[in-house]
Design a protein around this motif. Sequence first.
Motif, PDB file in Angstrom:
ATOM      1  N   GLY A 167       0.680  -1.187  -0.098  1.00  0.00           N
ATOM      2  CA  GLY A 167      -0.146   0.093  -0.075  1.00  0.00           C
ATOM      3  C   GLY A 167       0.788   1.289  -0.193  1.00  0.00           C
ATOM      4  N   THR A 168       2.208   1.095  -0.089  1.00  0.00           N
ATOM      5  CA  THR A 168       3.054   2.145  -0.047  1.00  0.00           C
ATOM      6  C   THR A 168       3.775   2.482  -1.349  1.00  0.00           C
ATOM      7  N   LEU A 169       4.616   3.403  -1.726  1.00  0.00           N
ATOM      8  CA  LEU A 169       5.514   3.539  -2.642  1.00  0.00           C
ATOM      9  C   LEU A 169       6.827   2.935  -2.286  1.00  0.00           C
ATOM     10  N   SER A 170       7.331   3.012  -1.276  1.00  0.00           N
ATOM     11  CA  SER A 170       8.273   2.524  -0.601  1.00  0.00           C
ATOM     12  C   SER A 170       8.195   1.482   0.397  1.00  0.00           C
ATOM     13  N   GLU A 171       8.989   0.473   0.453  1.00  0.00           N
ATOM     14  CA  GLU A 171       9.111  -0.697   1.205  1.00  0.00           C
ATOM     15  C   GLU A 171       9.634  -0.433   2.718  1.00  0.00           C
ATOM     16  N   LYS A 172      10.483   0.488   2.732  1.00  0.00           N
ATOM     17  CA  LYS A 172      11.010   0.688   3.983  1.00  0.00           C
ATOM     18  C   LYS A 172      10.156   1.527   4.911  1.00  0.00           C
ATOM     19  N   ALA A 173       9.176   2.410   4.194  1.00  0.00           N
ATOM     20  CA  ALA A 173       8.473   3.623   4.770  1.00  0.00           C
ATOM     21  C   ALA A 173       7.228   2.315   5.390  1.00  0.00           C
ATOM     22  N   TRP A 174       6.847   1.389   4.663  1.00  0.00           N
ATOM     23  CA  TRP A 174       5.763   0.418   5.139  1.00  0.00           C
ATOM     24  C   TRP A 174       6.381  -0.226   6.529  1.00  0.00           C
ATOM     25  N   GLU A 175       7.461  -0.629   6.395  1.00  0.00           N
ATOM     26  CA  GLU A 175       7.958  -1.293   7.614  1.00  0.00           C
ATOM     27  C   GLU A 175       7.820  -0.393   8.769  1.00  0.00           C
ATOM     28  N   ARG A 176       8.466   0.936   8.667  1.00  0.00           N
ATOM     29  CA  ARG A 176       8.184   1.645   9.754  1.00  0.00           C
ATOM     30  C   ARG A 176       6.918   1.986  10.238  1.00  0.00           C
ATOM     31  N   MET A 177       5.873   2.113   9.474  1.00  0.00           N
ATOM     32  CA  MET A 177       4.514   2.200   9.501  1.00  0.00           C
ATOM     33  C   MET A 177       4.035   1.072  10.251  1.00  0.00           C
ATOM     34  N   ARG A 178       4.315   0.076  10.027  1.00  0.00           N
ATOM     35  CA  ARG A 178       3.762  -1.309  10.492  1.00  0.00           C
ATOM     36  C   ARG A 178       4.299  -1.187  12.012  1.00  0.00           C
ATOM     37  N   ALA A 179       5.500  -0.861  12.094  1.00  0.00           N
ATOM     38  CA  ALA A 179       6.102  -1.144  13.523  1.00  0.00           C
ATOM     39  C   ALA A 179       5.238  -0.105  14.467  1.00  0.00           C
ATOM     40  N   LYS A 180       4.986   1.249  14.140  1.00  0.00           N
ATOM     41  CA  LYS A 180       4.201   1.939  14.748  1.00  0.00           C
ATOM     42  C   LYS A 180       2.895   1.238  15.020  1.00  0.00           C
ATOM     43  N   VAL A 181       1.988   0.834  14.155  1.00  0.00           N
ATOM     44  CA  VAL A 181       0.711   0.314  14.359  1.00  0.00           C
ATOM     45  C   VAL A 181       0.800  -0.734  15.306  1.00  0.00           C
ATOM     46  N   LEU A 182       1.520  -1.991  15.296  1.00  0.00           N
ATOM     47  CA  LEU A 182       1.914  -3.027  16.024  1.00  0.00           C
ATOM     48  C   LEU A 182       2.174  -2.446  17.335  1.00  0.00           C
ATOM     49  N   ALA A 183       3.119  -1.461  17.797  1.00  0.00           N
ATOM     50  CA  ALA A 183       3.404  -0.816  18.895  1.00  0.00           C
ATOM     51  C   ALA A 183       1.922   0.010  19.661  1.00  0.00           C
ATOM     52  N   ALA A 184       1.164   0.584  18.663  1.00  0.00           N
ATOM     53  CA  ALA A 184      -0.018   1.105  19.212  1.00  0.00           C
ATOM     54  C   ALA A 184      -0.880  -0.197  19.698  1.00  0.00           C
ATOM     55  N   ALA A 185      -0.993  -1.209  18.948  1.00  0.00           N
ATOM     56  CA  ALA A 185      -2.027  -2.158  19.339  1.00  0.00           C
ATOM     57  C   ALA A 185      -1.673  -2.863  20.541  1.00  0.00           C
ATOM     58  N   GLU A 186      -0.277  -2.977  20.862  1.00  0.00           N
ATOM     59  CA  GLU A 186       0.265  -3.772  21.646  1.00  0.00           C
ATOM     60  C   GLU A 186      -0.282  -2.995  23.183  1.00  0.00           C
ATOM     61  N   ARG A 187      -0.190  -1.638  23.048  1.00  0.00           N
ATOM     62  CA  ARG A 187      -0.496  -0.828  24.074  1.00  0.00           C
ATOM     63  C   ARG A 187      -2.264  -0.607  24.324  1.00  0.00           C
ATOM     64  N   GLY A 188      -2.987  -1.010  23.421  1.00  0.00           N
ATOM     65  CA  GLY A 188      -4.283  -0.953  23.590  1.00  0.00           C
ATOM     66  C   GLY A 188      -4.687   0.270  23.017  1.00  0.00           C
ATOM     67  N   ASP A 189      -3.857   0.953  22.023  1.00  0.00           N
ATOM     68  CA  ASP A 189      -4.539   2.319  21.494  1.00  0.00           C
ATOM     69  C   ASP A 189      -4.335   2.081  19.958  1.00  0.00           C
ATOM     70  N   SER A 190      -4.774   3.366  19.447  1.00  0.00           N
ATOM     71  CA  SER A 190      -4.704   3.102  17.673  1.00  0.00           C
ATOM     72  C   SER A 190      -4.044   4.626  17.406  1.00  0.00           C
ATOM     73  N   VAL A 191      -3.832   4.459  15.965  1.00  0.00           N
ATOM     74  CA  VAL A 191      -3.127   5.539  15.317  1.00  0.00           C
ATOM     75  C   VAL A 191      -3.756   5.864  13.960  1.00  0.00           C
TER      76      VAL A 191
END
Length: 353
Positions: free
Chosen positions: A182-206
């Motif tokens: 869903g992105t133009l850059s795979e590296k950008a997606w990996e950074r985004m994915r990490a932020k989403v998973l971190a928020a989910a771990e805290r019970g939060d959202s982004v």
Amino acid sequence: MGATWGEKFKVTLFGESHGAAIGVVIDGLPAGFKPDLTKVDAMMARRSAKGREKLATARREGDEYEIVSGYFDGACTGTPLCAVIRNKDTHSPDYERMRFLMRPGHSDWGYFVKEKGFNDYRGGGHSSGRLTAPLVFAGALAMQLLEEKGIKIGAHIAEIAGEEDERFDPVCPQIEQILPCGTLSEKAWERMRAKVLAAAERGDSVGGVIECAVTGVPAGAGDPFFDSVESKIAHMLFSVPAVKGVQFGKGYALARMRGSEANDPFRMSEGKVVTSTNNNGGILGGIATGMPILFDAAIKPTSSIFLEQDTVDVREMKEAKLQVKGRHDPCIAVRAAVVIEAAAAIALSDILM
């Protein structure tokens, strides 16, 4: 309640998140139009985020649709086309304890007042993001109509939780380079994915931002004022429940520019009038210039989070605490790009038909 949009290409949504089914009625599909249903299936799969289980809701709806009218022997008949999508994976008891506790960020309170307490509160009812499934179905058909006119639409995740992707070239957007993630850059997606998973771990959202580009719209399309290209597209975009902001071209950045910077100089290219830059997103005075139409849609963080929040119990009319249960996306933007594409396709079909 109005559930129909459009004048020449009309779309009516029906159903609720936890009802028996959701669906759409489309009026304006030309007789003899033969949609490629494999392309429809591909767009529906993108919306349901197949393959991204950890980044999307645990609710697993296949989004299999059944066309019940307006389609015969592989072609549209010219009469209203109706498609139904059955809800198969609902956990309605999750919402019973929250019936009178207004969920922060949701439409519960507004609907409770508007419908005098008779609203279907389960999963957001008619205002749920679940209704984007039939919206994508309609957009998938609209997109194929536009492709016959040489118009292409593509959207990517431009930002999630502050992590940014590359941006489209505003003069020649690289729609074909959008990756499966869903992105133009795979590296950008990996950074985004990490932020989403971190928020989910805290019970939060982004939240996030979707950038969309449309190529091939002819100069002169649209009307000034009330039916401008921006007005039509923005109307559809704000019909997507999570969208809270829209900007065309450079948008708010234009307010900080001088006219000499913001204006897009005209020039000739291969016998056609074009502009050297595209700060205004391919639209001037509400009318398409022939350049790519570019816009951003801001997607708010998912309202249903697992952290305890302050709210009100409307049955007892007193303040209360709420901890949401159920299954929810930690980031709606992860699977929103296809919804934004669909909304743009529906709007442009109404403009161009």
